[in-house]
Design a protein around this motif. Sequence first.
Motif, mmCIF file in Angstrom:
data_model
loop_
_atom_site.group_PDB
_atom_site.id
_atom_site.type_symbol
_atom_site.label_atom_id
_atom_site.label_comp_id
_atom_site.label_asym_id
_atom_site.label_seq_id
_atom_site.Cartn_x
_atom_site.Cartn_y
_atom_site.Cartn_z
ATOM 1 N N GLY A 186 18.395 5.027 -4.009
ATOM 2 C CA GLY A 186 17.578 3.870 -4.681
ATOM 3 C C GLY A 186 17.451 2.648 -3.683
ATOM 4 N N ARG A 187 18.150 2.706 -2.705
ATOM 5 C CA ARG A 187 18.214 1.426 -2.054
ATOM 6 C C ARG A 187 16.918 1.396 -1.003
ATOM 7 N N ILE A 188 16.484 0.080 -0.878
ATOM 8 C CA ILE A 188 15.300 0.040 0.030
ATOM 9 C C ILE A 188 15.704 -0.347 1.406
ATOM 10 N N GLU A 189 15.134 0.230 2.378
ATOM 11 C CA GLU A 189 15.783 -0.120 3.602
ATOM 12 C C GLU A 189 14.156 0.088 4.448
ATOM 13 N N LYS A 190 14.421 -0.617 5.668
ATOM 14 C CA LYS A 190 13.155 -0.742 6.713
ATOM 15 C C LYS A 190 13.335 0.709 7.148
ATOM 16 N N ALA A 191 12.004 1.245 7.451
ATOM 17 C CA ALA A 191 12.054 2.562 8.031
ATOM 18 C C ALA A 191 12.202 2.587 9.563
ATOM 19 N N THR A 228 0.818 -1.397 0.103
ATOM 20 C CA THR A 228 0.096 0.058 0.088
ATOM 21 C C THR A 228 0.792 1.241 0.037
ATOM 22 N N ILE A 229 0.489 2.216 -0.866
ATOM 23 C CA ILE A 229 1.093 3.449 -0.876
ATOM 24 C C ILE A 229 0.176 4.705 -0.518
ATOM 25 N N GLN A 230 0.681 5.810 -0.270
ATOM 26 C CA GLN A 230 -0.031 6.966 -0.011
ATOM 27 C C GLN A 230 -0.232 7.808 -1.146
ATOM 28 N N ARG A 266 8.035 7.153 -1.988
ATOM 29 C CA ARG A 266 8.980 7.332 -1.045
ATOM 30 C C ARG A 266 9.019 6.109 -0.159
ATOM 31 N N GLN A 267 7.865 5.977 0.205
ATOM 32 C CA GLN A 267 7.649 4.813 1.385
ATOM 33 C C GLN A 267 6.520 4.025 1.333
ATOM 34 N N VAL A 312 7.074 -0.667 7.443
ATOM 35 C CA VAL A 312 6.975 0.334 6.527
ATOM 36 C C VAL A 312 8.718 0.284 5.854
ATOM 37 N N GLU A 313 8.628 0.430 4.796
ATOM 38 C CA GLU A 313 10.024 0.349 3.974
ATOM 39 C C GLU A 313 10.108 1.621 3.203
#
Length: 189
Positions: free
Chosen positions: A163-168, A118-120, A147-148, A156-157
Amino acid sequence: MSLLQEVWQAVKAIGTGMATVHKRVYEEAPTEFYPYVKPDLPPVSVQSLALVENEDGSERCIVCLQCERACPAQVITIERHRNPEGKGFLIDRFDIDLVNCMYCAACVEACPVSSIVTIQDFEMSTYDLQTLKADVDFLHEQARRARQWYSPKFGVEIRTEDGRIEKAPPEMQPGGLAEILKPAEEVDS
Protein backbone atom coordinates in the motif's frame (compact mmCIF):
# COMPACT_ATOMS: atom_id res chain seq x y z
CA MET A 1 1.67 16.73 -70.86
CA SER A 2 0.01 14.63 -73.49
CA LEU A 3 -2.94 12.35 -72.91
CA LEU A 4 -0.77 9.29 -73.46
CA GLN A 5 1.68 10.42 -70.74
CA GLU A 6 -1.17 11.06 -68.31
CA VAL A 7 -2.62 7.61 -68.94
CA TRP A 8 0.83 6.04 -68.42
CA GLN A 9 1.27 7.94 -65.11
CA ALA A 10 -2.17 6.75 -63.93
CA VAL A 11 -1.46 3.11 -64.87
CA LYS A 12 1.94 3.30 -63.13
CA ALA A 13 0.37 4.74 -59.95
CA ILE A 14 -2.33 2.06 -59.92
CA GLY A 15 0.33 -0.64 -60.40
CA THR A 16 2.38 0.74 -57.49
CA GLY A 17 -0.70 0.75 -55.26
CA MET A 18 -1.66 -2.78 -56.21
CA ALA A 19 1.90 -4.02 -55.59
CA THR A 20 1.84 -2.47 -52.10
CA VAL A 21 -1.50 -4.10 -51.30
CA HIS A 22 -0.29 -7.45 -52.64
CA LYS A 23 2.75 -7.34 -50.32
CA ARG A 24 0.58 -6.52 -47.30
CA VAL A 25 -1.84 -9.40 -47.91
CA TYR A 26 0.72 -11.95 -46.72
CA GLU A 27 1.88 -10.00 -43.64
CA GLU A 28 0.54 -10.73 -40.18
CA ALA A 29 -2.29 -8.42 -39.14
CA PRO A 30 -1.23 -5.76 -36.59
CA THR A 31 -4.38 -6.26 -34.50
CA GLU A 32 -4.47 -7.48 -30.92
CA PHE A 33 -7.02 -9.73 -29.26
CA TYR A 34 -8.11 -6.94 -26.95
CA PRO A 35 -10.08 -8.44 -24.12
CA TYR A 36 -7.51 -11.21 -23.75
CA VAL A 37 -4.36 -9.23 -24.56
CA LYS A 38 -4.19 -5.82 -22.91
CA PRO A 39 -2.39 -3.10 -24.88
CA ASP A 40 0.96 -1.90 -23.57
CA LEU A 41 0.33 1.82 -23.23
CA PRO A 42 2.75 4.53 -22.14
CA PRO A 43 2.21 5.65 -18.53
CA VAL A 44 1.52 9.22 -19.58
CA SER A 45 -1.45 8.27 -21.74
CA VAL A 46 -4.69 9.71 -20.41
CA GLN A 47 -7.59 7.29 -20.24
CA SER A 48 -9.19 8.39 -16.99
CA LEU A 49 -8.65 10.60 -13.97
CA ALA A 50 -8.28 9.76 -10.29
CA LEU A 51 -7.86 11.60 -7.01
CA VAL A 52 -4.93 10.21 -5.00
CA GLU A 53 -4.89 10.14 -1.21
CA ASN A 54 -1.75 10.03 0.92
CA GLU A 55 -0.48 6.67 2.20
CA ASP A 56 -2.16 7.25 5.57
CA GLY A 57 -5.54 7.83 3.91
CA SER A 58 -5.54 11.58 4.39
CA GLU A 59 -6.55 13.85 1.54
CA ARG A 60 -3.70 14.90 -0.76
CA CYS A 61 -5.92 17.54 -2.40
CA ILE A 62 -5.56 20.97 -0.79
CA VAL A 63 -8.76 22.20 -2.51
CA CYS A 64 -6.98 25.11 -4.18
CA LEU A 65 -9.40 25.09 -7.16
CA GLN A 66 -6.52 25.24 -9.69
CA CYS A 67 -7.83 22.18 -11.57
CA GLU A 68 -11.31 23.68 -11.82
CA ARG A 69 -9.91 26.94 -13.19
CA ALA A 70 -7.60 25.19 -15.67
CA CYS A 71 -10.29 22.95 -17.18
CA PRO A 72 -11.11 24.22 -20.69
CA ALA A 73 -14.34 22.20 -20.84
CA GLN A 74 -15.49 23.41 -17.39
CA VAL A 75 -16.44 19.87 -16.29
CA ILE A 76 -14.90 20.06 -12.79
CA THR A 77 -17.10 21.29 -9.94
CA ILE A 78 -15.56 21.82 -6.52
CA GLU A 79 -17.19 23.09 -3.35
CA ARG A 80 -15.19 23.60 -0.17
CA HIS A 81 -15.33 25.00 3.34
CA ARG A 82 -12.70 26.23 5.77
CA ASN A 83 -11.07 23.62 7.98
CA PRO A 84 -12.34 24.29 11.53
CA GLU A 85 -9.29 22.55 13.04
CA GLY A 86 -6.69 24.71 11.34
CA LYS A 87 -5.65 26.31 8.12
CA GLY A 88 -6.74 25.23 4.65
CA PHE A 89 -9.96 23.86 3.26
CA LEU A 90 -11.95 20.61 3.26
CA ILE A 91 -13.75 19.13 0.26
CA ASP A 92 -17.56 19.30 0.24
CA ARG A 93 -17.93 18.32 -3.39
CA PHE A 94 -15.48 17.33 -6.10
CA ASP A 95 -17.18 16.21 -9.33
CA ILE A 96 -15.87 15.58 -12.82
CA ASP A 97 -18.25 15.04 -15.71
CA LEU A 98 -16.33 12.28 -17.54
CA VAL A 99 -18.81 12.34 -20.44
CA ASN A 100 -17.88 15.88 -21.46
CA CYS A 101 -14.24 15.72 -20.32
CA MET A 102 -11.75 16.14 -23.18
CA TYR A 103 -9.07 14.20 -21.26
CA CYS A 104 -6.57 16.93 -22.05
CA ALA A 105 -4.96 16.63 -18.59
CA ALA A 106 -4.93 20.39 -18.04
CA CYS A 107 -6.26 19.73 -14.53
CA VAL A 108 -3.40 17.30 -13.86
CA GLU A 109 -0.85 19.85 -15.06
CA ALA A 110 -2.39 22.58 -12.88
CA CYS A 111 -2.49 20.60 -9.62
CA PRO A 112 0.33 21.85 -7.36
CA VAL A 113 0.33 18.72 -5.14
CA SER A 114 -0.34 16.07 -7.81
CA SER A 115 -3.60 15.02 -6.23
CA ILE A 116 -5.47 14.66 -9.50
CA VAL A 117 -3.64 12.20 -11.76
CA THR A 118 -4.10 10.26 -14.99
CA ILE A 119 -4.59 6.51 -14.83
CA GLN A 120 -4.75 3.80 -17.46
CA ASP A 121 -8.37 2.76 -17.00
CA PHE A 122 -10.04 2.89 -20.39
CA GLU A 123 -12.57 0.13 -19.71
CA MET A 124 -15.33 2.34 -18.34
CA SER A 125 -17.97 1.72 -21.01
CA THR A 126 -21.52 1.84 -19.77
CA TYR A 127 -25.08 2.13 -21.05
CA ASP A 128 -25.94 4.78 -18.46
CA LEU A 129 -24.14 8.10 -18.91
CA GLN A 130 -25.10 9.16 -15.38
CA THR A 131 -22.57 6.64 -14.03
CA LEU A 132 -19.82 8.71 -15.65
CA LYS A 133 -20.41 11.66 -13.33
CA ALA A 134 -17.39 11.07 -11.10
CA ASP A 135 -17.68 12.28 -7.51
CA VAL A 136 -14.91 12.35 -4.91
CA ASP A 137 -15.62 8.78 -3.74
CA PHE A 138 -15.47 7.42 -7.29
CA LEU A 139 -12.23 9.32 -8.00
CA HIS A 140 -10.64 7.99 -4.78
CA GLU A 141 -11.72 4.45 -5.67
CA GLN A 142 -10.16 4.85 -9.12
CA ALA A 143 -6.87 5.79 -7.45
CA ARG A 144 -7.06 2.86 -4.99
CA ARG A 145 -7.60 0.39 -7.83
CA ALA A 146 -4.82 1.82 -9.99
CA ARG A 147 -1.41 0.18 -9.76
CA GLN A 148 0.29 3.22 -11.25
CA TRP A 149 -0.54 6.78 -12.22
CA TYR A 150 1.11 9.84 -13.70
CA SER A 151 1.42 13.48 -12.76
CA PRO A 152 3.91 16.02 -14.16
CA LYS A 153 5.24 16.93 -10.70
CA PHE A 154 6.10 13.40 -9.46
CA GLY A 155 6.20 11.49 -12.75
CA VAL A 156 4.96 7.91 -12.62
CA GLU A 157 4.10 6.69 -9.14
CA ILE A 158 3.28 3.11 -8.24
CA ARG A 159 1.42 1.52 -5.34
CA THR A 160 3.38 -1.33 -3.79
CA GLU A 161 1.83 -4.56 -2.50
CA ASP A 162 1.80 -3.21 1.07
CA GLY A 163 0.00 0.00 0.00
CA ARG A 164 2.95 2.39 0.00
CA ILE A 165 3.27 4.97 -2.76
CA GLU A 166 6.69 5.11 -4.42
CA LYS A 167 8.19 6.82 -7.41
CA ALA A 168 8.47 4.34 -10.29
CA PRO A 169 11.93 3.22 -11.46
CA PRO A 170 13.60 5.33 -14.19
CA GLU A 171 12.76 2.92 -17.00
CA MET A 172 9.04 3.44 -16.28
CA GLN A 173 9.28 7.24 -16.32
CA PRO A 174 8.55 9.32 -19.43
CA GLY A 175 11.77 9.36 -21.45
CA GLY A 176 12.87 6.19 -19.65
CA LEU A 177 16.57 5.52 -19.40
CA ALA A 178 17.25 7.89 -22.29
CA GLU A 179 16.82 10.85 -19.92
CA ILE A 180 19.23 9.35 -17.39
CA LEU A 181 21.87 8.43 -19.95
CA LYS A 182 22.04 11.92 -21.51
CA PRO A 183 25.48 13.51 -21.27
CA ALA A 184 25.75 16.09 -18.48
CA GLU A 185 26.35 19.01 -20.88
CA GLU A 186 23.12 18.14 -22.73
CA VAL A 187 21.10 18.12 -19.48
CA ASP A 188 22.54 21.45 -18.25
CA SER A 189 21.83 23.36 -21.46
